[in-house]
Design an enzyme around this catalytic site. Sequence first.
Site, short mmCIF file in Angstrom:
data_model
loop_
_atom_site.label_atom_id
_atom_site.label_comp_id
_atom_site.label_asym_id
_atom_site.label_seq_id
_atom_site.Cartn_x
_atom_site.Cartn_y
_atom_site.Cartn_z
CB THR A 18 23.78 50.17 18.89
OG1 THR A 18 22.64 49.62 18.08
CG2 THR A 18 24.99 49.72 17.85
NE ARG A 22 23.11 56.57 21.97
CZ ARG A 22 24.00 56.36 20.89
NH1 ARG A 22 23.69 56.56 19.80
NH2 ARG A 22 25.29 56.35 21.20
CB SER A 113 26.03 59.42 19.58
OG SER A 113 26.82 59.34 18.70
CG HIS A 114 24.15 59.35 15.75
ND1 HIS A 114 24.25 58.51 16.77
CD2 HIS A 114 22.79 58.95 15.14
CE1 HIS A 114 23.70 57.22 16.45
NE2 HIS A 114 22.43 57.66 15.65
CE LYS A 126 29.54 54.22 25.03
NZ LYS A 126 30.16 54.29 23.93
CG ASP A 277 29.23 61.77 16.71
OD1 ASP A 277 30.57 61.98 17.20
OD2 ASP A 277 28.68 60.93 17.22
CG ASP A 279 29.43 60.56 21.14
OD1 ASP A 279 29.28 60.58 19.93
OD2 ASP A 279 29.48 59.39 21.58
CG ASP A 281 31.58 58.51 18.96
OD1 ASP A 281 31.09 59.40 18.40
OD2 ASP A 281 31.30 57.33 19.44
NE ARG A 282 27.92 57.97 14.77
CZ ARG A 282 27.10 57.62 14.17
NH1 ARG A 282 26.53 58.02 12.80
NH2 ARG A 282 25.99 56.75 14.90
CB THR A 344 26.34 47.11 13.77
OG1 THR A 344 26.28 46.93 12.23
CG2 THR A 344 26.09 48.80 14.15
CD GLU A 363 30.21 50.58 14.02
OE1 GLU A 363 29.81 49.82 14.05
OE2 GLU A 363 30.54 51.38 14.89
CD GLU A 364 27.34 52.05 8.12
OE1 GLU A 364 26.86 53.21 7.77
OE2 GLU A 364 26.93 51.70 9.25
CB SER A 365 27.59 54.65 11.23
OG SER A 365 28.58 53.84 12.03
CE LYS A 376 31.04 55.90 16.52
NZ LYS A 376 30.16 55.02 17.74
C1 VG1 Z 1 24.59 53.53 15.05
C2 VG1 Z 1 25.53 52.97 13.79
C3 VG1 Z 1 26.57 52.21 14.29
C4 VG1 Z 1 27.30 52.73 15.53
C5 VG1 Z 1 26.35 53.29 16.49
C6 VG1 Z 1 26.65 54.25 17.68
O1 VG1 Z 1 23.92 52.18 15.35
O2 VG1 Z 1 25.04 52.46 12.79
O3 VG1 Z 1 27.57 51.68 13.42
O4 VG1 Z 1 28.03 52.03 16.20
O5 VG1 Z 1 25.10 54.12 16.01
O6 VG1 Z 1 27.40 55.45 17.07
P1 VG1 Z 1 22.57 51.86 15.00
O7 VG1 Z 1 22.41 50.56 15.99
O8 VG1 Z 1 21.37 52.67 14.95
O9 VG1 Z 1 22.61 51.41 13.29
V1 VG1 Z 1 27.29 56.74 17.99
O10 VG1 Z 1 28.24 57.85 17.35
O11 VG1 Z 1 25.70 56.94 18.10
O12 VG1 Z 1 27.92 56.23 19.62
CO CO Z 2 28.91 59.44 18.41
#
Ligand code: VG1
Ligand code: CO
Length: 543
Positions: A18, A22, A113-114, A126, A277, A279, A281-282, A344, A363-365, A376
């Site tokens: 996504t 990773r 990221s998270h 990335k 989070d 990095d 961006d959340r 997504t 995004e919902e995340s 983001k």
């Molecule tokens: C998750 C989230 C998605 C987001 C992605 C990267 O992906 O659901 O909305 O864009 O993480 O966010 P997935 O494929 O695990 O559902 V970040 O802040 O980790 O770069």
């Molecule tokens: Co992130």
Amino acid sequence: MTIHTVNTTTFAGQRPGTSGLRKKVSEFQQPAYLENFVQSIFNTLGDCAGQTLVLGGDGRYFNRHAIQVILRMAAAHGFARVLVGQGGILSTPALSCVVRKRAASGGIVLSASHNPGGPDGDFGIKYNIANGGPAPEKITEAIYGQTQVLSEYRISDAGDLDLDTLGRARIEQMDVEVIDPVADYAALMTDLFDFAAIKALFAGGFTMRFDGMHAVSGPYAHAILEGLLGAPRGTVINGTPLEDFGGHHPDPNPVNAAELVALMSAPDAPDFGAASDGDADRNMIVGRGIAVTPSDSLAIIAANAAVAPGYRGGIKGIARSMPTSTAPDRVAHALKVPCYETPTGWKYFGNLMDAGMVTLCGEESYGTGSDHIREKDGLWAVLFWLNLLAASGKSVDTLVREHWARFGRNYYSRHDYEAVESSAAEGLMAHLREQLPALADQVIDGYTVDFADDFVYKDPVDGSIASKQGVRIVMTDGSRIVFRLSGTGTEGATIRLYLERYERDVAMHDIPAQEALAGLATIADRLAGLHQRTGRDRPTVTT
Ligand code: VG1
Ligand code: CO
């Protein structure tokens, strides 16, 4: 200094998900694993003579080592210049900002990221293109193609560069500039928001806690909130980035940021709480006694965009990922602007923003942002809320309730089933897909299925198609059940179940979300065989 060509053999599984590649740190530590992927990026880009690359990461374990390797490889590939964040640090939104501001040809973001960090945690890489946003799928697929065929990589044998001192250096023929990671980004924020009004808010005794989760947002939050905006010291907590994020999960949601949520429910709670989070961006937005869902946050930002100087002229449109609630659609309708539904992942928003079709995305995340950059942006969302609180004089709770009263409430929740055996997860999705053609018009527990499909997105700008982006079962009253598999996890598979139910009636806006969605959760379990197939009787994480 000499440039060496090193023979290498390919690794399986270097396909970006996504948001980039990773993997466990231990996988990245295998000899040539990182080098192969970086060479694959460079092979995809071709000749980079005269070009500028931006480089930085979220500071997690392996970040510094990776920066040194990439610098030596960039020099061997003929880049004219690399801009690298001091200490190897650049938040994802700051990197996007620097790429755009300095007209670079692209950037490399080092982050998972998270996902947790440290020697036993995850690492990620990335590539971002010249617009500052994540590379679109045709590029990530080309990179993946290279990882499967490459036989050598090129690297300079130059020594390690001092990453901690601002200034210029050279590796081979390439200039390296160690830049302040915060300056460009902070300047952009002052252009977008009413800093004078927010400053006055803090001066008037308004209280806030920002939880940096020991991740990369700390330096940005300290500089902007406590520095430029004059919030008292102590407003930013956990603001020093650590290589392992202090052992925590740098994923801001009410589960991982439980301490902040508890603080916001205490009798002496501050006026406003927020978190970001790994990095940066959340974002998570919390008021006294209320955590705002990311979907509602996007809708509320859209409905009030004009309070911020950067958006005074109105917004061109909104885009949201498919599983995100339809709350923003209602605002777009009222504003008479389009609302796009994308798969997504932030990479799908880039074309819409570049074409001037949308201003806000989410995004919902816990991801929200705008066309000021192409990622983001956690702190951006926090600053927007501060601007809104300052301009309205209202509390978070009042703003959310007034929004629901005007547009209705979209009850929303995501249930994650993490680290499920991959074959069980694939089996579940296949089982759902088989049922799709027969679901339309069926009445299930009082809900009538309007349509059921596997989401396919056709990019309205370049016509590219992304298929199999999530199974959705949409009811005639707008309620939705969505299933998809995560593309960012590093252990087994993660099943994400998204539930949404719309409620117009104000008298019905106080039901606990899980209660309001229990009926849909039962239907989802029955259709997917969720509990039986995964052997789990409840989700790992509910947000
Ligand atoms: C998750 C989230 C998605 C987001 C992605 C990267 O992906 O659901 O909305 O864009 O993480 O966010 P997935 O494929 O695990 O559902 V970040 O802040 O980790 O770069
Ligand atoms: Co992130």
